[in-house]
Every structure is written in structure tokens, then in C-alpha cells.
Design a protein around this motif. Structure first.
Motif, mmCIF file in Angstrom:
data_model
loop_
_atom_site.group_PDB
_atom_site.id
_atom_site.type_symbol
_atom_site.label_atom_id
_atom_site.label_comp_id
_atom_site.label_asym_id
_atom_site.label_seq_id
_atom_site.Cartn_x
_atom_site.Cartn_y
_atom_site.Cartn_z
ATOM 1 N N GLU A 180 -9.221 6.247 -2.185
ATOM 2 C CA GLU A 180 -10.583 5.717 -2.145
ATOM 3 C C GLU A 180 -10.768 4.597 -3.169
ATOM 4 N N GLU A 181 -10.147 4.748 -4.329
ATOM 5 C CA GLU A 181 -10.218 3.671 -5.329
ATOM 6 C C GLU A 181 -9.489 2.423 -4.822
ATOM 7 N N GLU A 182 -8.388 2.649 -4.106
ATOM 8 C CA GLU A 182 -7.579 1.530 -3.610
ATOM 9 C C GLU A 182 -8.326 0.716 -2.554
ATOM 10 N N VAL A 183 -9.025 1.413 -1.637
ATOM 11 C CA VAL A 183 -9.713 0.692 -0.560
ATOM 12 C C VAL A 183 -11.143 0.305 -0.943
ATOM 13 N N GLY A 184 -11.684 0.920 -1.988
ATOM 14 C CA GLY A 184 -12.985 0.533 -2.513
ATOM 15 C C GLY A 184 -14.179 1.039 -1.734
ATOM 16 N N VAL A 185 -13.992 2.065 -0.890
ATOM 17 C CA VAL A 185 -15.118 2.664 -0.160
ATOM 18 C C VAL A 185 -14.942 4.174 -0.139
ATOM 19 N N TYR A 235 0.838 -1.196 0.000
ATOM 20 C CA TYR A 235 0.000 0.000 0.000
ATOM 21 C C TYR A 235 0.875 1.248 0.000
ATOM 22 N N ASN A 236 0.320 2.317 -0.569
ATOM 23 C CA ASN A 236 1.019 3.596 -0.594
ATOM 24 C C ASN A 236 0.734 4.334 0.723
ATOM 25 N N LEU A 270 -1.958 7.538 3.114
ATOM 26 C CA LEU A 270 -2.502 7.517 4.473
ATOM 27 C C LEU A 270 -2.138 8.810 5.202
ATOM 28 N N THR A 271 -0.938 9.296 5.003
ATOM 29 C CA THR A 271 -0.520 10.562 5.615
ATOM 30 C C THR A 271 -1.390 11.710 5.112
#
Length: 295
Positions: free
Chosen positions: A44-49, A5-6, A10-11
Motif C-alpha cells: 500500500e505504501e508502494e502504490v500510494g493508495v 516492483y516486488n 502482488l501474490t
């Protein structure tokens, strides 16, 4: 294969939640608003929500976003601590520690401990506040607080160092004035109360299955435990004090314990520290000395 994950995203996400807008987050991070906005979209695309509820003024987390923020913030704190701990690995403790403690316990135990710590670590400065009122350690910026008694529920991280018991004590001259065999016999002597307590005149004594509630009228009322102790030593009264503050005087014969077969309340001595705040090497070293000396 483990997903990579990038963590930079998150930061950016945490900064946006804490600052309340993408613009403010970009300013605090020192990067452009476009970069933050793009990285949040990719996150948001990465986590899907959906992580945000957006309006024209502020950006707020969804329920999923709030959960992600809480866990992500904790992860970043741990990661930062890992970096800072390895950087401090071969260095001496340094910096400043802000500590608060109750007056009596602070005088008897914390102040000598602080002096001992400074002898071992002269590169650390300590700001010690002795006060009986319980302050918000987060708002007041304390790194560590000592608490004596019974803790209220809070988000602070608490560690019990030891327990204490309240006991009845008087001077050798006072004990000769009356025969004290049961709690009600205490009415034969003058009582010195601590008016900082919630119920300074009401006490519950227990011996095996027998419980006795006793209301004792105070002849003298003082708000500092050390002063109460001195008044008892030099007078003909009795008081109810924590055992850790009178051990020396009991051993020397300056005080006599009354009703040793009856027990009163048992309390605790605790350290409190703010949650989520990194513990510096200086603070960790101080806590190690506290644990060695007091626990």
C-alpha cells in the motif's frame, strides 16, 4: 530507469482478496501471518493508495483495490503460463481434457475428432460428455465446450468455427407427392419438428426482400436431430435441419432440399472455454486440430 516492483507482494495481495483474510492467505501460502501483513502494508505504501477495507471478520478490497486485483490476477496468470509453457516446450502433450458438446454435433464431428486426436497423442485422455442442455462449463469443470446455434452473453471465451444454415429437406418419395414452390406449399406434406427448439413450429422464410412467417403443425415431434433425419429419410415427411448434418445425405440422394431459393436462419458453431484458466499443452494441441479440421 524502469521501476522494479516486488511481485511477491502482488501474490500476497491476490491471496488475501481470494481467501478473505490475512490469516487464511498466510495458511494457503504456507507462510506466517506477520509476513503477509507486513508485505501488504509495504504494498500500500508502494502504490500510494488504500487497497483494503478492514473489519474484524473479513478484509475487502476498496474500489482501487478491486481494479488492482483484476489486472494483477491477469498478469500473474500470464506469468504462470509463460513458465509452464517453457517447461512444456519440448514435452509431448499429456494430461486430461474435459469436453462437452451437443449430442448431434458431438456424434457427427466431435467424437471422430477425439478419436483422431487420441491416435496422435496417446498420452492425453479425454472425457467427452454429449448433452443438449447447456451447462455452466466453469461450475462443471469443463476445459472446452462446443455450442451450435446462437450464443447467450457470458464471460466465457468464444471462437466461431463456422456458420451453418437451416434448410428444408425431405425424402425422394415425399418430393413426388406435392409441388413445393413457396413456403406455404409445405402444408401439403407432413412435418417433423424438433421439440428441443424454442419455437419448433414457427419459421421465417426470406427470399430477397420478401419475408414470410409460417406456422407449421407437426405430425411428429422428436428431440434428437439425428433421429429426425432418419425419420425423414425413411418416410414421406419433411423437416428443417442444419445443413452440416445433411450434406452427406443430400450428396447421396437420400434427401432432397426443398425451397433452395428461400433462406432460413443462419447460426454458428463455436468453441467456448473458461476465462482466466491456463490452457495446457494438451488443450492447445486439441484446439489446433479442431481449427484445422472444422474451421
Amino acid at each position: 530507469m524502469t521501476t522494479r516492483y516486488n511481485l511477491n507482494r502482488l501474490t500476497y495481495f491476490i491471496a488475501t482478496i481470494e481467501e478473505g483474510s490475512i490469516t487464511a492467505a498466510a495458511n494457503s501460502l504456507g507462510i506466517s501471518k506477520a509476513v503477509v501483513s507486513k508485505q501488504l502494508q509495504l504494498l500500500e505504501e508502494e502504490v500510494g493508495v488504500n487497497l483494503f477495507m478492514r473489519n474484524t471478520r473479513r478484509i475487502r478490497p476498496t474500489q482501487a483495490g478491486q481494479s488492482f486485483y483484476t489486472e494483477g490476477k491477469a498478469a500473474l496468470v500470464c506469468a504462470n503460463e509463460a513458465f509452464e509453457n517453457i517447461l512444456e516446450h519440448d514435452s509431448l502433450p499429456k494430461g486430461k481434457i474435459r469436453v462437452t458438446a451437443p449430442v448431434d454435433y458431438g456424434l457427427a464431428y466431435v467424437a471422430p475428432l477425439v478419436a483422431q486426436f487420441r491416435n496422435e497423442y496417446p498420452t492425453v485422455s479425454i472425457h467427452l460428455d454429449l448433452r443438449d442442455e447447456q451447462v455452466d462449463i466453469i461450475d462443471q469443470g469443463y476445459d472446452l465446450a462446443f455450442r451450435v446455434g446462437w450464443l447467450n452473453d457470458s464471460s466465457n471465451l468464444a471462437r466461431k468455427l463456422q456458420e451453418f444454415q437451416e434448410i428444408v429437406v425431405c425424402s425422394p418419395t415425399a418430393v413426388k407427392q406435392a409441388s413445393i414452390r413457396r413456403p406455404e406449399d409445405l402444408h401439403k406434406l407432413s412435418f417433423i419438428a424438433n421439440h428441443n427448439l424454442k419455437s419448433p413450429n414457427l419459421w421465417i422464410f426470406q427470399r430477397m426482400d420478401e419475408i414470410q412467417k409460417l406456422e407449421i403443425k407437426a405430425a411428429l415431434s422428436i428431440n434428437i436431430t439425428m433421429a429426425i433425419k432418419e425419420a425423414v429419410i425413411n418416410g414421406n415427411s419433411f423437416a428443417i435441419l442444419p445443413d452440416f448434418l445433411v450434406k452427406k445425405e443430400l450428396h447421396e440422394g437420400k434427401l432432397i432440399r426443398l425451397l433452395p431459393k428461400w433462406s432460413l436462419r443462419t447460426g454458428g458453431i463455436y468453441t467456448l472455454s473458461p476465462p482466466g484458466r491456463r490452457r495446457t499443452k494438451a488443450l492447445r494441441s486439441f484446439l489446433e486440430m479442431v481449427n484445422r479440421t472444422i474451421s
